[in-house]
Design an enzyme around this catalytic site. Structure first.
Site, PDB file in Angstrom:
ATOM      1  N   CYS A  90       0.772  -1.098  -0.138  1.00  0.00           N
ATOM      2  CA  CYS A  90       0.119   0.159   0.123  1.00  0.00           C
ATOM      3  C   CYS A  90       0.824   1.242  -0.095  1.00  0.00           C
ATOM      4  O   CYS A  90       0.345   2.241  -0.322  1.00  0.00           O
ATOM      5  CB  CYS A  90      -0.863  -0.168   1.310  1.00  0.00           C
ATOM      6  SG  CYS A  90      -0.040  -0.130   2.820  1.00  0.00           S
ATOM      7  N   ASN A  91       2.099   1.121   0.333  1.00  0.00           N
ATOM      8  CA  ASN A  91       3.112   2.330   0.409  1.00  0.00           C
ATOM      9  C   ASN A  91       4.211   2.410  -0.534  1.00  0.00           C
ATOM     10  O   ASN A  91       4.869   3.129  -0.510  1.00  0.00           O
ATOM     11  CB  ASN A  91       3.672   2.405   1.660  1.00  0.00           C
ATOM     12  CG  ASN A  91       2.633   2.734   3.097  1.00  0.00           C
ATOM     13  OD1 ASN A  91       1.851   3.613   2.645  1.00  0.00           O
ATOM     14  ND2 ASN A  91       2.673   2.161   4.112  1.00  0.00           N
ATOM     15  N   GLN A 110       6.609  -5.346  10.716  1.00  0.00           N
ATOM     16  CA  GLN A 110       7.073  -6.550  10.130  1.00  0.00           C
ATOM     17  C   GLN A 110       6.530  -7.093   8.994  1.00  0.00           C
ATOM     18  O   GLN A 110       6.763  -7.947   8.418  1.00  0.00           O
ATOM     19  CB  GLN A 110       6.733  -7.690  11.316  1.00  0.00           C
ATOM     20  CG  GLN A 110       7.644  -7.554  12.599  1.00  0.00           C
ATOM     21  CD  GLN A 110       7.656  -8.715  13.564  1.00  0.00           C
ATOM     22  OE1 GLN A 110       7.791 -10.002  13.226  1.00  0.00           O
ATOM     23  NE2 GLN A 110       7.357  -8.478  14.817  1.00  0.00           N
ATOM     24  N   GLN A 111       5.129  -6.343   8.704  1.00  0.00           N
ATOM     25  CA  GLN A 111       4.368  -7.004   7.644  1.00  0.00           C
ATOM     26  C   GLN A 111       5.226  -6.896   6.174  1.00  0.00           C
ATOM     27  O   GLN A 111       4.714  -7.608   5.315  1.00  0.00           O
ATOM     28  CB  GLN A 111       2.932  -5.914   7.579  1.00  0.00           C
ATOM     29  CG  GLN A 111       1.966  -6.300   6.387  1.00  0.00           C
ATOM     30  CD  GLN A 111       0.931  -5.384   6.330  1.00  0.00           C
ATOM     31  OE1 GLN A 111       0.915  -4.424   6.971  1.00  0.00           O
ATOM     32  NE2 GLN A 111      -0.100  -5.745   5.647  1.00  0.00           N
ATOM     33  N   GLY A 151      -3.233   4.790   6.837  1.00  0.00           N
ATOM     34  CA  GLY A 151      -2.308   3.605   6.166  1.00  0.00           C
ATOM     35  C   GLY A 151      -1.798   2.905   7.833  1.00  0.00           C
ATOM     36  O   GLY A 151      -2.376   2.850   8.668  1.00  0.00           O
ATOM     37  N   SER A 198       9.784   1.581   6.333  1.00  0.00           N
ATOM     38  CA  SER A 198       8.188   1.640   6.229  1.00  0.00           C
ATOM     39  C   SER A 198       7.597   2.865   6.901  1.00  0.00           C
ATOM     40  O   SER A 198       8.429   3.743   7.709  1.00  0.00           O
ATOM     41  CB  SER A 198       7.985   0.752   7.059  1.00  0.00           C
ATOM     42  OG  SER A 198       8.205  -0.672   6.393  1.00  0.00           O
ATOM     43  N   GLN A 228       5.726  -9.367   2.880  1.00  0.00           N
ATOM     44  CA  GLN A 228       5.542  -8.604   1.474  1.00  0.00           C
ATOM     45  C   GLN A 228       6.606  -8.999   0.418  1.00  0.00           C
ATOM     46  O   GLN A 228       6.254  -9.570  -0.594  1.00  0.00           O
ATOM     47  CB  GLN A 228       5.122  -7.300   1.503  1.00  0.00           C
ATOM     48  CG  GLN A 228       3.776  -6.818   2.232  1.00  0.00           C
ATOM     49  CD  GLN A 228       3.493  -5.463   2.653  1.00  0.00           C
ATOM     50  OE1 GLN A 228       4.475  -4.992   2.827  1.00  0.00           O
ATOM     51  NE2 GLN A 228       2.226  -5.315   2.688  1.00  0.00           N
TER      52      GLN A 228
END
Length: 456
Positions: free
Chosen positions: A50-51, A115-116, A191, A109, A120
């Site tokens: 998403c970022n 940690q997501q 977000g 991030s 990814q």
């Protein structure tokens, strides 16, 4: 061949640009197919969150590879190449390695340490592997990046860094207005940082959270999540911000925008309808800031920004964890690059040993022709003696050249070895191809790093 990264992220572009560039699973396969149609690109992988949207590719030439990837992303997004490059950043060779390691470690991030993104990165690699678009270079790079990410999270306290920033901001707010229990909050940004802020606000006991975001569906999703915990929550678009400020006790902003999204006029309009004088605390967690600095000069408004937050002991401890993570990344980058340079010299060493073996066999054949009466036992003894002499002569220089090759600029030693022993480059390449096995590619790492946008 070297690794080239072309990317756009929350650090370099507004949400509207990221939305235009958004990539789903089917888009990923299509993008990679288009990139690999060029003979200049031999491997490719897309990291889409998403970022961020980033394409990692192994390219034959920097400028050619950059042109191919830029054009593909331009066509995908519907943006002109000129507009796209305003928000893009480019990393090449060593800088591309360092960037991916930092991303996997959560250092790039919106919420430092989350940690997501590690998962990814893993999914990006798995998708590329399933589509057979990664070779040896991106395989090794991705696996090392995943290992680095795990090490960062296990050896530092960076996981708590993002939470620390929010909690320090709310602690500072409570010192100003008292307990947040039963209060009304406005959350600007939906977000990953916004989700973390919502969690901290709920823990602080707020009664109501209004979620404001540029894209309403994203705000609605976060509001729905908040309601699942029994807290009143609603979603609003950005133009509804001023009236929401009228009843708010605390505002938390974390949009990741590249310029302020809360203006002096917004706050003026919101407070103009306040019936009784009150204090409004605004926690600006944006980097760069989300709130116009002039807002801090308004009567009754107290702004807690990142500069103030980072002066707090808890936040400084979180910053220390981030520094420790960066130290790990730097060490792992150096280790990886040294390994790559050593791997590059191996085919030359193998070709040299093969050349020596061929010379030995030719001389033994010559011996057989000149001394046809030599019995097998003596012939074997002579052969073994010659091979031992050759092995001993080659051992020290070949071991040493591998060691020297691991240092920056070490590729010059492999070149010197080829010159000194007149090794055919085609023979070296043939050995390299054999050693690579089913995974194609290689990685000749240089030191060039280019930014198309200095905000990255």
């Amino acid at each position: 061949m070297s690794v080239l990264l072309f990317g756009v992220s929350h650090r370099s572009a507004p949400v509207s640009v990221l939305e235009q560039l958004s990539v789903d699973d089917s888009d990923q396969a299509k993008l990679i197919d288009q990139v690999l149609q060029s003979s200049l690109v031999t491997e490719a992988m897309v990291l889409s969150t998403c970022n961020r949207v980033e394409i990692y590719a192994v390219v034959e030439a920097f400028h050619g590879g950059l042109s191919v990837i830029g054009q593909v992303l331009s066509e995908h997004s519907g943006m002109s190449l000129q507009d796209l490059t305003k928000h893009a950043y480019v990393r090449y060779a060593e800088a591309a390695v360092e960037h991916l390691f930092s991303v996997a470690g959560g250092l790039d991030s919106a919420v430092i340490g989350e940690q997501q993104v590690l998962g990814q990165v893993r999914r990006a690699y798995a998708s590329a592997e399933a589509n057979h678009t990664v070779g040896r270079t991106l395989h090794e790079l991705s696996q090392r990046a995943l290992a680095v990410g795990k090490r960062v999270h296990s050896e530092t306290g960076i996981d708590a860094a993002g939470a620390s920033v929010v909690s320090v901001a709310l602690d500072t707010a409570e010192k100003k207005v008292g307990s947040l229990a039963g209060r009304s909050a406005v959350l600007v940004g939906a977000g990953s940082m916004g989700a973390l802020a919502a969690k901290q606000l709920m823990r602080a006991g707020v009664e109501r959270i209004h979620v404001v975001n540029r894209t309403l569906p994203r705000a609605a999703k976060l509001a729905e999540n908040v309601r699942s915990y029994g807290i009143t929550a609603e979603a609003f678009p950005f133009d509804h911000l001023p009236p929401l400020l009228t009843d708010a006790d605390i505002v938390v902003t974390c949009t990741g925008a590249v310029r302020p999204v809360v203006s002096l006029a917004d706050v003026h309009r919101g407070l103009a309808h306040v019936r009784e004088p009150k204090e409004l605390v605004i926690c600006d967690l944006g980097m760069p800031r989300d709130v116009d600095p002039a807002v801090a000069g308004l009567p009754g408004v107290f702004v807690v920004d990142m500069e103030r937050i980072l002066r707090e002991p808890t936040a400084r401890a979180a910053a220390t964890d981030a520094d420790a993570a960066r130290t790990i990344v730097a060490a792992e980058v150096a280790k990886y690059l040294a390994g790559q340079r050593m791997a590059e010299v191996t085919p030359t060493v193998t070709a040299l040993r093969q050349r020596a073996a061929d010379v030995v066999e030719a001389e033994l054949l010559r011996l057989d022709n000149r001394l046809p009466g030599l019995d097998a036992a003596h012939r074997d003894e002579v052969a073994n003696t010659v091979r031992r002499v050759v092995d001993k002569l080659l051992h020290a220089p070949t071991v040493r050249v591998k060691q020297l090759a691991g240092a920056p600029g070490g590729d010059s030693y492999a070149e010197a070895l080829r010159e000194l022993f007149e090794l055919d480059q085609h023979a070296v390449d043939a050995v390299a191809g054999t050693e690579l096995g089913p995974l194609a590619g290689g990685d000749e790492l240089g030191s060039l790093a280019i930014d198309l946008d200095m905000t990255e």
